[in-house]
Structure formats: C-alpha cells, structure tokens
Design an enzyme around this catalytic site. Structure first.
Site, PDB file in Angstrom:
ATOM      1  N   LYS A 109       0.878  -0.998   0.186  1.00 26.31           N
ATOM      2  CA  LYS A 109       0.690  -0.012   0.357  1.00 26.31           C
ATOM      3  C   LYS A 109       0.154   1.370   0.206  1.00 26.31           C
ATOM      4  CE  LYS A 109      -4.039  -2.191   2.286  1.00 26.31           C
ATOM      5  NZ  LYS A 109      -3.474  -3.517   2.211  1.00 26.31           N
TER       6      LYS A 109
HETATM    7  C1  LIG Z   1      -3.547  -4.763   0.887  1.00 26.99           C
HETATM    8  C2  LIG Z   1      -3.936  -6.195   1.433  1.00 26.99           C
HETATM    9  C3  LIG Z   1      -3.997  -6.862   0.386  1.00 26.99           C
HETATM   10  C4  LIG Z   1      -5.405  -6.945   0.080  1.00 26.99           C
HETATM   11  O1  LIG Z   1      -5.262  -6.228  -0.901  1.00 26.99           O
HETATM   12  P1  LIG Z   1      -6.617  -5.951  -1.905  1.00 26.99           P
HETATM   13  O2  LIG Z   1      -5.864  -4.398  -3.372  1.00 26.99           O
HETATM   14  O3  LIG Z   1      -7.536  -5.116  -0.793  1.00 26.99           O
HETATM   15  O4  LIG Z   1      -6.618  -6.844  -2.773  1.00 26.99           O
HETATM   16  C5  LIG Z   1      -3.138  -8.162   0.414  1.00 26.99           C
HETATM   17  N1  LIG Z   1      -2.143  -8.067   1.226  1.00 26.99           N
HETATM   18  C6  LIG Z   1      -1.481  -6.991   1.727  1.00 26.99           C
HETATM   19  C7  LIG Z   1      -0.345  -7.643   2.822  1.00 26.99           C
HETATM   20  C8  LIG Z   1      -2.540  -5.974   2.486  1.00 26.99           C
HETATM   21  O5  LIG Z   1      -1.820  -5.103   3.328  1.00 26.99           O
END
Ligand SMILES: *Cc1c(COP(=O)(O)O)cnc(C)c1O
Length: 462
Positions: A109
């Site tokens: 993210k």
């Molecule tokens: C947020 C997250 C996901 C999921 O991603 P999305 O965009 O919500 O599908 C998967 N793995 C990790 C480590 C995350 O932080």
C-alpha cells in the site's frame, strides 16, 4: 482527463477533485471517462526508472497538474523505498515474484499512499484548504496512510481498525506514531463494521463538507492509478513477453483492479488470477457469477479478511457493459438481499479472470515449501497468492505473483516455520519499546463522528 461515477450521477470531475473526493457524491466510485490505449507506446519504456515509468502513465490521468510539479511529486514518492527498482521482480522457482513491500511500512500500500500523501499536501497548499482523512484498515492501509501524511500541518488523519483483529506489530506501526495529526481508533467490531461506518460517514454529505473529509481507502482513484504502474514495471522487467499471467492476493479488489485497468490500457495480461483466503466471496463470484455476502472469518492473512470488496463496483461497471443503471440494480439487490448475481451461460464470469481460495493450512504449507525449496521467506498474504498461482501455471507463459507484504510484518504467525532472521526487519524491531496512543470506540457511526468533531474543535488548523 475527467472522472465519472459508476452510479451515473456524478460526472466531469477533474483529477484533483477526484483525489479530494474519494467516494463519488452519488455513493458510487469514480472512474476515468476514458482509458487511454498504451499498446503503441509502452514498448519504448524499457530502461526507464520506476519514477519515469510512473510519470509516463500517471500524467495521462492527471493532466490538470503542471508537468514538472507532477514529475517532482512522483519522484519524491518513490525515494522512501529501499530498493532502486522500487518493485523488483525475482524469479523464485517457476514463478516471478513482484516484491511490492520495499516502502516505509513494508506492504504494497505504500506504493500508492506515499504518492497520495504528497498529492494531498500539494493540492491543499494550492487551495489553502485543510483535510480530515478518515480511513478504515484491516491492517496495512492504516500504517501506510499514516506514513503518507504524518506531521503535515493541513491534514488530520483518523484511522479505524477492528480492535484486537490486526496483528500486534501492525497495530504498533500505527499507534506508535505520535504526531499530533494522527488519530488511531480501535473499533469494537470487524473490519466490515469499520468499512460500514466509513461509508455511512462519507454518504452524510453535510458532515463530509463541514469537516472536509478525504479518503485514503482504495475507493480513492489515486490508489488504483498508482498501482497500475507496477503491472507495467513487471512486464518490462520480464523483457516484454507477448503475454503473461498475474496472480494477486486479494481483499478489497484494489490491487487486482489496477491490473484490470492495465489490461484495458493494452498491457498483454492474459489471465488475472484472483487469490483469496477462506473469505472467498470474490473467488466464488468469479467461479459462479453469484456475489453473496457472508460473515467475515479470521484467517492468517488478515488484510484479506474482507467480504464486501469496495473496489469491486468499479469492475462491475465494466463487466455490466458500462451501464450505471445495471450497477445500481446489482448493488441495490446486493444491499437488500445480501446477494446479487450475473446471468452467465458459461462457468466463467469473465474469460480474463481465474480465481481460487487458499485455506490457512495451504497457506502455511506454501510458506514452508518456499522456505525449504528456495530459501525464500514469504508472508501469509503472499503465500495465498503463490498457492493459487501454482494451480494456474501454464508452460511458456510467464507467471507473476504479487508479494504484498514483508514476512516480518506477520512474524507472530510464521515464527514457528521460518528462521528468525527472515522474520525480523529493523523498521519493525525499532517499534518494540515505543509509547503508543489510540482511543477505543464502539462500532457506531455517531461515536466516530463525535470523536472527529471533538478533535477538530481542539485542534487549531492553519
Ligand atoms: C491490502 C492488502 C492486500 C489486499 O489488497 P486489495 O487491494 O485490498 O485487494 C493483500 N495483502 C496485503 C499484505 C495487504 O496489505
């Protein structure tokens, strides 16, 4: 480039306004009015740095920022990453792992939220405005969002997380940030409760306007846009194959939706493989056409413990022939009956997608296998992806699987099966003895609103 809502009643929104708006005013999600076709130009991008690549893509969608300012914002956003390729691709066994966790909070993210923090600050300064960011997190979004905006004078950030349901390390990554503009809220409930509170507050337009609310959840188009870039980066690092498959561990459908947009821009992704944990509403959908709400289950990959994926509506819009009416109908049925379905004649809802779900046991086995066979440590989210990627390998077609977090972030879960050196990271080790701050609230819209109002009243803004 202008933006419109999936529900049809918000149109002609500029990029800057889309950044500030988050959720569209009619309750839908913002999407670009057109998607540029890059198939003619992308072959010339070999050798570009990540920042240059990001600029080449993002500028097409953000044409209301002066070119040089945008370039600078993007460059700054990726300087906080600890790898020069930003999202390096590694051949591990038969899979190409795209490591998305080299940012300041060690999860994918950061790729979008470092950029979004810079963009917010830029736009607010230009407009002489302030912003209250409200977010909900099942783990990683919160710390990444906080890292993107901590200490900024024109921004306050409120992050709700389900009390006791994020990993202790992840909680510390949020609650040890003591900057005055950072407000952590432990909500007594599930992540879906947090997400519901978020949606309710954003749909109260009077409150939204009075408090200048902004979103950092993947409902914000900027999140998707910044994530589109690394799909192109993966393809370039693979030396531009004619086609390739990508497997994405999925929760809110944000990451994989960025892949879908990349595909619509002409990137030759042959299959998008969606991997869920036992919270499998999305994999059930892609294998049956039925989108059915069910209860959230605890799993070893908490950032994917999601049953109502907010970004899914963006995909639906395209899948339903870009018809806002059909989206409204589908979503109305879903919110009334907890279920909605597409009428499909074939078992596959969309030939581009494949989907599967991994149990906790399969997740752990995958972590063990990668450690023993390749000496490569993976976190549980990444392992869900690798497990499903393994089921869809095809000879001669490269498979990219996304590594969404550094294993050290989930050390508690995998301590028994990985050597201790692969589950420590200085960024996390340093948090151990720091003081923390958070407030506990009931899973209740009004309590959260009251808290935000109290904080706003006591904080003097520039
Ligand atoms: C947020 C997250 C996901 C999921 O991603 P999305 O965009 O919500 O599908 C998967 N793995 C990790 C480590 C995350 O932080």
């Amino acid at each position: 480039m202008r933006y419109k809502s999936t529900r049809g009643n918000t149109k002609g929104v500029t990029f800057k306004d889309a950044v500030m708006m988050g959720l569209a005013r009619d309750g839908g999600l913002l999407i670009p009015e057109t998607i540029p076709d890059l198939s003619g130009v992308m072959t010339k991008w070999a050798g570009q740095s990540y920042g240059e690549l990001a600029f080449s893509i993002i500028e097409l969608f953000a044409d209301d920022l002066p070119t040089e300012d945008l370039r600078k914002l993007i460059e700054e956003s990726y300087q906080s990453f600890d790898h020069e390729l930003v999202t390096p691709l590694l051949k591990v066994n038969e899979v190409n792992v795209l490591e998305l966790f080299h940012g300041p909070t060690l999860a994918f993210k950061d790729v979008a939220l470092q950029f979004l923090g810079n963009l917010f600050e830029y736009i607010l300064a230009e407009r002489g405005e302030t912003l209250n960011i409200l977010g909900a997190t099942s783990g990683d979004t919160g710390s990444a969002a906080i890292a993107g905006v901590r200490g900024r004078e024109n921004i306050d950030i409120f992050v709700m997380f389900p009390d006791g349901k994020v990993s202790p390390r992840q909680e510390r990554q949020m609650t040890t940030i003591l900057d005055e503009n950072v407000h952590n809220i432990a909500v007594k409930g599930s992540f879906d409760d947090c997400q519901h509170i978020l949606k309710s507050i954003f749909s109260d337009l009077a409150f939204k306007d009075a408090y200048h609310l902004g979103a950092v959840n993947s409902v914000n188009w900027t999140r998707v846009l910044a994530q589109v870039v690394y799909y192109f980066s993966a393809w370039l690092q693979l030396q531009q194959p004619d086609r390739f498959d990508v497997c994405v561990p999925t929760g809110n459908f944000g990451n994989i939706f960025a892949g879908y947009i990349a595909r619509r821009m002409g990137l030759p992704i042959d299959r998008l493989i969606l991997a869920t944990n036992e919270n499998d509403v999305l994999s059930v959908f892609f294998n049956s056409g039925v989108y059915r709400r069910s209860d959230v289950r605890f799993s070893l990959s908490p950032a994917m413990n999601i049953q109502v994926a907010s970004n899914f509506e963006r995909y639906l819009y395209y899948r339903l022939g870009q018809s806002a009416d059909k989206v409204n109908e589908f979503m109305a049925s879903f919110s009334k009956h907890g279920e909605a379905s597409l009428h499909v004649n074939t078992p596959l809802v969309d030939d581009l997608f494949r989907a599967g779900s991994a149990s906790d046991e399969q997740t752990l086995t995958t972590i063990q296998e990668y450690q023993q066979e390749c000496g490569y440590a993976v976190d549980p989210h990444t392992a869900v992806g690798l497990h499903i990627a393994g089921q869809f390998l095809r000879p001669g077609i490269p498979m990219v699987s996304m590594a969404t977090a550094h294993p050290a972030k989930f050390a508690e879960i995998i301590a028994d099966i990985l050597p201790s050196e692969s589950i420590s990271h200085p960024v996390l080790d340093n948090l151990q003895n720091l003081p923390t701050r958070k407030i506990n609230l009931a899973a209740d819209v009004q309590s959260v609103k009251d808290h935000m109002a109290d904080v706003s009243a006591t904080r003097s803004k520039v």
